[in-house]
Design a protein around this motif. Structure first.
Motif, mmCIF file in Angstrom:
data_model
loop_
_atom_site.group_PDB
_atom_site.id
_atom_site.type_symbol
_atom_site.label_atom_id
_atom_site.label_comp_id
_atom_site.label_asym_id
_atom_site.label_seq_id
_atom_site.Cartn_x
_atom_site.Cartn_y
_atom_site.Cartn_z
ATOM 1 N N VAL A 190 0.852 -1.189 0.000
ATOM 2 C CA VAL A 190 0.000 0.000 0.000
ATOM 3 C C VAL A 190 0.884 1.233 0.000
ATOM 4 O O VAL A 190 1.901 1.276 0.687
ATOM 5 C CB VAL A 190 -0.966 -0.022 1.209
ATOM 6 N N THR A 191 0.510 2.201 -0.796
ATOM 7 C CA THR A 191 1.234 3.464 -0.865
ATOM 8 C C THR A 191 0.263 4.599 -0.567
ATOM 9 O O THR A 191 -0.957 4.397 -0.483
ATOM 10 C CB THR A 191 1.845 3.672 -2.258
ATOM 11 N N LEU A 192 0.797 5.776 -0.468
ATOM 12 C CA LEU A 192 -0.050 6.944 -0.215
ATOM 13 C C LEU A 192 -1.060 7.098 -1.363
ATOM 14 O O LEU A 192 -2.204 7.491 -1.155
ATOM 15 C CB LEU A 192 0.831 8.179 -0.094
ATOM 16 N N TYR A 248 -7.386 3.814 9.237
ATOM 17 C CA TYR A 248 -7.033 4.512 7.996
ATOM 18 C C TYR A 248 -6.058 5.651 8.305
ATOM 19 O O TYR A 248 -5.046 5.811 7.617
ATOM 20 C CB TYR A 248 -8.311 5.048 7.348
ATOM 21 N N ASP A 249 -6.364 6.416 9.324
ATOM 22 C CA ASP A 249 -5.548 7.593 9.636
ATOM 23 C C ASP A 249 -4.122 7.191 10.013
ATOM 24 O O ASP A 249 -3.156 7.885 9.686
ATOM 25 C CB ASP A 249 -6.182 8.403 10.767
ATOM 26 N N ALA A 250 -3.990 6.061 10.715
ATOM 27 C CA ALA A 250 -2.657 5.608 11.097
ATOM 28 C C ALA A 250 -1.844 5.234 9.869
ATOM 29 O O ALA A 250 -0.662 5.580 9.755
ATOM 30 C CB ALA A 250 -2.771 4.411 12.040
ATOM 31 N N LEU A 251 -2.486 4.541 8.966
ATOM 32 C CA LEU A 251 -1.796 4.176 7.720
ATOM 33 C C LEU A 251 -1.398 5.422 6.947
ATOM 34 O O LEU A 251 -0.289 5.514 6.412
ATOM 35 C CB LEU A 251 -2.701 3.292 6.859
ATOM 36 N N LYS A 252 -2.292 6.374 6.928
ATOM 37 C CA LYS A 252 -1.994 7.592 6.173
ATOM 38 C C LYS A 252 -0.816 8.331 6.802
ATOM 39 O O LYS A 252 0.058 8.852 6.096
ATOM 40 C CB LYS A 252 -3.231 8.486 6.125
ATOM 41 N N THR A 290 2.532 8.831 4.736
ATOM 42 C CA THR A 290 2.953 10.202 4.469
ATOM 43 C C THR A 290 4.377 10.426 4.954
ATOM 44 O O THR A 290 5.205 11.022 4.256
ATOM 45 C CB THR A 290 2.001 11.191 5.156
ATOM 46 N N LYS A 291 4.656 9.935 6.120
ATOM 47 C CA LYS A 291 5.997 10.089 6.700
ATOM 48 C C LYS A 291 7.056 9.464 5.813
ATOM 49 O O LYS A 291 8.149 10.006 5.645
ATOM 50 C CB LYS A 291 6.003 9.425 8.077
#
Lengths: 239, 185
Positions: A13-15, B84-88, B92-93
């Motif tokens: 999974v990517t951004l 979802y937010d944790a993955l994002k 992003t990091k």
């Protein structure tokens, strides 16, 4: 090298691709995950969720548990020797009740044809006034598209259309275990005809003769999901 | 320095600044490892702790490889597993770090439930395997009642190497995206 059982269920999974997986993820403002096993697919179909699930593919590994052997038993008065049944699993636990049919009719528990091994007779998987989260099930989709949609379905007749799959059930009848049996479930959408008729049938197969011998008219058919964390067997208990 | 085999019992270990969070931050920073792999049931926003992410970033900037697999289980209804937010936050990091790979695992009717953290340096023939109950969350890493076992693996020893290879094989073969040419032997 071809994909082996158990492979294909992990995706990078990517951004950029995260949103396509979003239906599988917890969104802010909702309850924390509890880690419960995935046996609660009783909500209406969610196209977005299905699309996210479709990103993953593969054949699940089937689990095995310690071997159990049931000794032959002679049933008094019936003159039937039950064969020794060697199982490759021990029923350790079962999932939630996912369907129940009370007061089984003759047609569900009598095998009409003389050849008992011919899997034509079985239990009609009807609405049976069964509710999920307070709502009556839609029998035209509940069995085919929700409970058993994860199994491979094969078209066995085009006109009228009929497809079927095979599922393993751990069966107990009137307190007696009958082991793990592979039973066929057939589905006939043409049976709807706007009359809300049954469309799915669970076939007794090799158990047909025994079911007839036991005379289960009026009994209750209970269907339970698999043990948490497993895909099979499902559990049938007739009481 | 941890023993060859050690157990971390939370939250009591956290009171001594010896939680799994502390351990992870230390191990990312000590320079012993070249790879970090993890397979974790749930990734929660509460687990995107700044100190931990910064330690991971420093590790990645130093050339360390990070591969983590989180469960994407849909248990039905409104309740799901990873955030979802944790993955994002994580993606992003590490969006500009090709040496950081994040995977999601989803298999219908089967729950992805491991909690494994594995540091390794195959050149030095060493690894550190942490197995326990801790998810990637503040609760799992610090606050909850959790138990984790940390095992130092000396890859020159046959049993240790067998254990390590078995873990690597399962991670690669089943918990990373299937690539036909990357099958482990």
């Amino acid at each position: 090298m071809t994909m082996r059982d158990g492979q294909g269920f992990a995706k990078l999974v990517t951004l950029e691709t995260l949103d396509s997986f979003a239906p599988l993820l917890q969104k802010a403002g909702r309850g924390e995950g509890t880690g419960r096993g995935g046996r609660q697919r009783q909500a209406p179909a969610d196209p977005e969720l299905e699309a996210a699930e479709a990103l993953f593919g593969g054949t699940s590994i089937r689990v095995r548990r310690p071997r159990a052997i049931y000794a032959p038993r002679r049933r008094p008065g019936l003159g039937i020797d039950e064969p020794a049944v060697t199982l490759d699993v021990i029923p350790i636990g079962r999932g939630q009740l996912i369907w129940r049919k009370i007061n089984l009719p003759k047609s569900d528990v009598q095998i009409v044809r003389r050849q008992a091994t011919n899997p034509t007779g079985g239990v009609r998987l009807t609405q049976a006034r069964f509710t999920v989260e307070g709502r009556k099930i839609d029998q035209t989709t509940y069995f085919r598209n929700i409970l058993f949609d994860g199994f491979p379905w094969t078209v066995i007749r085009q006109v009228p259309f009929k497809d079927a799959t095979s599922v393993r059930f751990d069966i107990t009848i009137l307190g007696q275990p009958y082991g793990i049996r592979q039973l066929q479930i057939s589905n006939k959408p043409s049976g709807e005809a706007g009359q809300a008729n049954y469309t799915s049938t669970l076939h007794w197969g090799e158990l047909g003769a025994r079911v007839r011998e036991l005379n289960l008219v009026g009994r209750t058919f209970n269907l339970y999901g698999p043990e948490e964390g497993t895909t099979e067997p499902y559990f049938i208990e007739i009481t | 320095m941890i023993a060859d085999i050690d157990v971390f019992v939370h939250p009591y270990a956290a009171a001594d600044a010896n939680s799994l969070l502390h351990l992870l931050v230390r191990q990312f920073g000590i320079g012993d490892w070249t790879n970090f792999k993890a397979a974790i049931a749930f990734c929660k926003q509460s687990g995107t702790i700044q100190e931990l992410l910064d330690a991971m970033q420093a590790f990645a900037e130093g050339g360390g490889e990070i591969e983590m697999t989180f469960g994407a289980d849909a248990f039905g209804g409104e309740t799901k597993g990873s955030d979802y937010d944790a993955l994002k936050t994580i993606l992003t990091k590490f969006n500009d770090y090709p040496n950081v790979k994040i995977y999601l695992y989803h298999e219908r009717w089967r729950t992805f439930h491991p909690k494994i953290y594995l540091f390794s340096n195959e050149e030095r023939q060493q690894a550190l395997l942490i197995v326990g109950s801790s998810n990637w969350s503040m609760g799992g890493l610090v606050d909850n009642i959790e138990v984790d076992v940390a095992i130092k693996l000396n890859l020159t020893e046959r049993d240790h190497l067998a254990c390590y290879n078995k873990m690597i094989k399962h991670i690669h073969d089943y918990w990373h995206e299937y690539q036909e040419e990357q099958e482990t032997q």
